[in-house]
Design a protein around this motif. Sequence first.
Motif, PDB file in Angstrom:
ATOM      1  N   GLN A   1       0.550  -1.166   0.124  1.00 56.92           N
ATOM      2  CA  GLN A   1       0.349  -0.217   0.207  1.00 56.92           C
ATOM      3  C   GLN A   1       0.843   1.336  -0.214  1.00 56.92           C
ATOM      4  O   GLN A   1       0.847   2.660  -0.429  1.00 56.92           O
ATOM      5  N   LEU A   2       1.973   0.825   1.224  1.00 57.93           N
ATOM      6  CA  LEU A   2       3.335   2.284   0.944  1.00 57.93           C
ATOM      7  C   LEU A   2       3.848   2.452  -0.187  1.00 57.93           C
ATOM      8  O   LEU A   2       4.169   3.999  -0.750  1.00 57.93           O
ATOM      9  N   THR A   3       4.228   1.754  -0.136  1.00 59.41           N
ATOM     10  CA  THR A   3       5.490   1.908  -1.448  1.00 59.41           C
ATOM     11  C   THR A   3       5.415   1.071  -2.485  1.00 59.41           C
ATOM     12  O   THR A   3       5.910   1.085  -3.620  1.00 59.41           O
ATOM     13  N   GLY A   4       4.841   0.575  -3.362  1.00 57.90           N
ATOM     14  CA  GLY A   4       4.601  -0.119  -4.272  1.00 57.90           C
ATOM     15  C   GLY A   4       5.259  -1.668  -4.280  1.00 57.90           C
ATOM     16  O   GLY A   4       5.231  -2.155  -5.432  1.00 57.90           O
ATOM     17  N   VAL A   5       5.976  -1.960  -3.215  1.00 64.47           N
ATOM     18  CA  VAL A   5       7.050  -3.696  -3.273  1.00 64.47           C
ATOM     19  C   VAL A   5       5.339  -4.217  -2.931  1.00 64.47           C
ATOM     20  O   VAL A   5       5.378  -4.152  -1.681  1.00 64.47           O
ATOM     21  N   GLY A  52      12.389 -10.627  -0.102  1.00 64.08           N
ATOM     22  CA  GLY A  52      12.142  -9.756  -0.781  1.00 64.08           C
ATOM     23  C   GLY A  52      11.632  -7.852   0.148  1.00 64.08           C
ATOM     24  O   GLY A  52      11.606  -7.924   0.244  1.00 64.08           O
ATOM     25  N   LEU A  53      12.479  -9.678   1.288  1.00 69.52           N
ATOM     26  CA  LEU A  53      11.912  -7.971   2.364  1.00 69.52           C
ATOM     27  C   LEU A  53      12.873  -7.130   2.754  1.00 69.52           C
ATOM     28  O   LEU A  53      12.700  -6.381   3.261  1.00 69.52           O
ATOM     29  N   ARG A  54      13.968  -7.444   2.376  1.00 66.85           N
ATOM     30  CA  ARG A  54      15.374  -6.049   2.537  1.00 66.85           C
ATOM     31  C   ARG A  54      14.918  -5.259   1.004  1.00 66.85           C
ATOM     32  O   ARG A  54      14.946  -3.952   1.885  1.00 66.85           O
ATOM     33  N   ARG A  55      14.439  -5.264   0.225  1.00 68.13           N
ATOM     34  CA  ARG A  55      13.356  -4.420  -0.458  1.00 68.13           C
ATOM     35  C   ARG A  55      12.516  -3.608  -0.005  1.00 68.13           C
ATOM     36  O   ARG A  55      12.780  -2.512  -0.316  1.00 68.13           O
ATOM     37  N   ALA A  56      11.738  -4.416   0.622  1.00 69.54           N
ATOM     38  CA  ALA A  56      10.354  -3.828   1.359  1.00 69.54           C
ATOM     39  C   ALA A  56      11.447  -2.874   2.238  1.00 69.54           C
ATOM     40  O   ALA A  56      10.098  -1.574   2.579  1.00 69.54           O
TER      41      ALA A  56
END
Length: 278
Positions: free
Chosen positions: A150-154, A161-165
Amino acid sequence: MTTDDTTAPPRVLTVAGSDSGGGAGIQADLKTMLAFGTHGMSVLTAVTAQNSLGVQGAWELPVEAVRAQYRSVVDDIGVQAVKTGMLASAELVGTVAGLLAGTDAPVVVDPVGVSKHGDALLAASALDSVRTELLPTATVATPNLDEVAQLTGVRVTSEDGLRRAAAAVLEFGPRWVLIKGGHLPGDAVDLLTDGSEEHWLRAPRHDNRHTHGTGCTLASAIACGLAKGHSVPEAVTAAKEYVTGAVAAGFALGGGIGPVDHGWRLGEPPGGRRTAAS
């Protein structure tokens, strides 16, 4: 402020909505604060009609009522930590962010967007306010993967993928972010980071569908640790342990998803645990 700090327990304030079913929101926050030996206080932002099946209605309180509650507590009693939950609208997000900016205490922001049942608890128009006003006040932000999207589109579909988030959320200004990977398959894995230091928190996934209130409970538990003077990693680690136990002990209520057991460390109640209620 007149509180006698030599005798009072650490004081933690939740700024959130009410859950009439008692599993999440203000009710979950206050139960968690009691379980951690702190004095819980509350600023009610919204009233919801909800139960184990979902949210049947929600009504936000006027900004004046939210501001007055906050000032009443902080100006007289004082706080050692603040936790935010459901803030509903852009106007409330902005108001609370302004109050937090003027408060000398750590802040845990749970950027609540949807309920456990998928019901919207934050207006779409409020997302920009969360990004630009609320998250910069956070000592720790605790989004789940839906809230990250919701907040980032990631969108995260695996642990990789947790690091990217985390990097995407940190760009909005919180000092630390805890990305909750509970929606991923396998063990319950969360990533806590400030952009340089990383802590991976793992717990076995319990085969229990009664998990209502996990996000509120985790954020409140972190705030309790911070109120006691613990570091962010220490507070988050203790909170994760507490929530893992609460999920394992979650119990059925009504016809849907029951709550976690906030009192699991207190042992069985007299007469034993009721296994269901309707």
